[in-house]
Write an enzyme that holds these catalytic residues in place. Structure first.
Site, mmCIF file in Angstrom:
data_model
loop_
_atom_site.group_PDB
_atom_site.id
_atom_site.type_symbol
_atom_site.label_atom_id
_atom_site.label_comp_id
_atom_site.label_asym_id
_atom_site.label_seq_id
_atom_site.Cartn_x
_atom_site.Cartn_y
_atom_site.Cartn_z
ATOM 1 N N HIS A 242 12.717 23.033 -18.301
ATOM 2 C CA HIS A 242 12.146 21.781 -18.820
ATOM 3 C C HIS A 242 11.023 22.065 -19.805
ATOM 4 O O HIS A 242 10.482 23.163 -19.865
ATOM 5 C CB HIS A 242 11.593 20.937 -17.662
ATOM 6 C CG HIS A 242 10.373 21.548 -17.039
ATOM 7 N ND1 HIS A 242 10.436 22.590 -16.124
ATOM 8 C CD2 HIS A 242 9.053 21.281 -17.215
ATOM 9 C CE1 HIS A 242 9.216 22.924 -15.769
ATOM 10 N NE2 HIS A 242 8.355 22.164 -16.412
ATOM 11 N N ASP A 244 7.309 20.195 -20.450
ATOM 12 C CA ASP A 244 6.455 19.183 -19.815
ATOM 13 C C ASP A 244 6.319 17.988 -20.752
ATOM 14 O O ASP A 244 5.980 18.176 -21.921
ATOM 15 C CB ASP A 244 5.063 19.772 -19.525
ATOM 16 C CG ASP A 244 5.109 20.909 -18.504
ATOM 17 O OD1 ASP A 244 4.208 21.768 -18.528
ATOM 18 O OD2 ASP A 244 6.069 20.951 -17.716
ATOM 19 N N HIS A 298 10.317 26.068 -20.201
ATOM 20 C CA HIS A 298 10.007 27.009 -19.124
ATOM 21 C C HIS A 298 10.674 26.567 -17.822
ATOM 22 O O HIS A 298 11.240 25.477 -17.737
ATOM 23 C CB HIS A 298 8.488 27.125 -18.946
ATOM 24 C CG HIS A 298 7.790 25.835 -18.665
ATOM 25 N ND1 HIS A 298 7.610 24.831 -19.615
ATOM 26 C CD2 HIS A 298 7.222 25.362 -17.544
ATOM 27 C CE1 HIS A 298 6.964 23.818 -19.078
ATOM 28 N NE2 HIS A 298 6.725 24.103 -17.833
ATOM 29 N N ARG A 308 5.329 31.314 -3.043
ATOM 30 C CA ARG A 308 4.533 31.270 -4.276
ATOM 31 C C ARG A 308 3.825 29.930 -4.398
ATOM 32 O O ARG A 308 4.384 28.884 -4.024
ATOM 33 C CB ARG A 308 5.421 31.497 -5.497
ATOM 34 C CG ARG A 308 4.689 31.406 -6.827
ATOM 35 C CD ARG A 308 5.548 31.833 -8.007
ATOM 36 N NE ARG A 308 4.793 31.687 -9.252
ATOM 37 C CZ ARG A 308 4.984 30.687 -10.118
ATOM 38 N NH1 ARG A 308 5.913 29.761 -9.883
ATOM 39 N NH2 ARG A 308 4.255 30.602 -11.212
#
Ligand SMILES: C=C1C[C@]23C[C@H]1CC[C@H]2[C@]1(C)CCC[C@@](C)(C(=O)O)[C@H]1[C@@H]3C(=O)O
Ligand code: AKG
Ligand code: FE2
Length: 378
Positions: A242, A244, A298, A308
């Site tokens: 995607h 942002d 990203h 994570r």
């Protein structure tokens, strides 16, 4: 394109936590299964694979804070080159106190370790971008991200305890300390974001104040991401590919790694750098630069060894402010007009598009612009 619609997914057959039809993502149950549910399996061409590391451009902000013109020029040139290329860089000497960021990351770890029933006190309500969510299982039916998120807002004009009040009202008075941690963190992120807006203004030749003034009465979306262990990480994604939709993202991540950027025709891994903060250009700033700066494509992958955490601070303009490039970016040197890359819009309109009509992906702004064009065509 994935339509956005409430779904009823029974991800945890034995331990379904259903209320009004939506079932939540209970990591403690799912990761004990031999295989991940089909709804978490991504199409082959989206699946992660071993790849090389991105040489992430480093922008040293020291000069910006100290008024060192030569250092500012170097930083402006480094950010310009990165934003034209892939919209991604990292900043050092950013003046965000290590304790403030460390406390925020620790608080995210504490939150996601809470019992599911406690986290569900902050469950996202239909129509809101805020709240606790597991895998967006209440919004999407396939290509579910292998993550839990907690999202809340921070208004740049906020003087009071909006963030603290959010935590105590949703989770209980015992969460006031956690609310204070995030209020301090959001204040630091606001200051940093406005300094970066100064640098971006300098780098685009529109002056240090232009974008700072555009955003100083803006708002932000604060998102804590938790990516649990995944038993089939080669089939899943923590966050899908995607850009942002927001203007600028400041990402604080732990040392586990998983962020990837698509540039030069391939996905490249981003190695975490302990003292650096990751910055990426979003769709709204791409529009404000008239397309000169790229909205960074990203995604985040998961693994089977280490959970994570990442904190994404999404910078947005005031909801009703018209997103339009400054005139300097609309005129060539000889005063010849430059075509507009995107139509005027407001952040309120784009946010609403991503929350009710369209799952943000790699072409959100283009789809939004096309939809507006078609809606205005006779
Ligand atoms: C405006 C927003 C929508 C999302 C959160 C912010 C900025 C990033 C967007 C998002 C992370 C892009 C990938 C898809 C998404 C659905 C997600 O995985 O969370 C997006 C967020 C959202 O719509 O909640
Ligand atoms: O967790 C990450 O590294 C990226 C998260 C992200 O891109 C997002 O939340 O928009
Ligand atoms: Fe993102």
């Amino acid at each position: 394109m994935d339509s956005v619609s409430p779904v009823t997914l029974d991800l945890n057959k034995e331990e379904g936590h259903c209320s009004n039809g939506a079932v939540v993502f209970d990591t403690s149950f799912l990761r004990r299964q031999a295989k991940i549910p089909e709804s978490f399996v991504w199409p082959r061409n989206d699946r992660p694979h071993p790849l090389e590391e991105l040489e992430v451009p480093v922008v040293d902000l020291r000069g910006l804070f100290e008024g060192d013109e030569a250092s500012i020029s170097r930083a402006a040139e480094a950010s310009r080159a990165a934003c034209v290329r892939h919209g991604f860089f990292q900043v050092i000497n950013h003046k965000v106190d290590a304790k403030v960021s460390g406390d925020a990351l620790d608080a995210a770890g504490d939150f996601f370790k809470l019992p599911l029933s406690t986290k569900l006190r902050a469950r996202r309500q239909p129509g809101s971008a805020w709240g606790y969510v597991g895998a967006h299982a209440d919004r999407f039916a396939s290509k579910l991200p292998w993550k839990e998120t907690l999202t809340f807002g921070y208004d740049y004009g906020e003087r009071g305890d909006g963030v603290v009040d959010y935590f105590t009202s949703k989770l209980g008075e015992g969460f006031e300390p956690m609310g204070r941690v995030y209020r301090r963190y959001c204040e630091a992120m606001k200051d940093l974001s406005l300094s970066i807006m100064e640098l971006l203004g300098i780098s685009l030749g529109v002056g240090r104040e232009y974008y700072r003034q555009f955003f100083e009465d803006g708002s932000s979306i604060m998102r804590c991401n938790s990516y649990p262990l995944c038993q089939e990480p080669e089939l899943a994604l923590g966050t899908g590919p995607h850009c942002d939709p927001t203007a600028l993202t400041i990402l604080l991540q732990d040392q586990v790694g998983g962020l990837q950027v698509f540039t030069e025709g391939k996905w490249q891994a981003v190695r975490p750098v302990r003292s650096a903060l990751v910055i990426n250009i979003g769709d709204t700033f791409m529009a404000l630069s008239n397309g000169r700066y790229k909205s960074c494509l990203h995604r985040a992958v998961v693994n089977s060894e280490r959970e994570r955490l990442s904190l994404a601070f999404f910078v947005c303009p005031r909801g009703d402010r018209v997103v339009r490039p400054p005139r300097e970016l609309l005129l060539l040197l000889e005063e010849e007009a430059v075509p507009r890359a995107f139509p005027d819009f407001t952040w309120t309109e784009l946010l609403e598009f991503t929350q009710t009509h369209y799952r943000a992906d790699t072409t959100t702004l283009q789809s939004f612009a096309r939809r507006r064009f078609l809606a205005s065509s006779p």
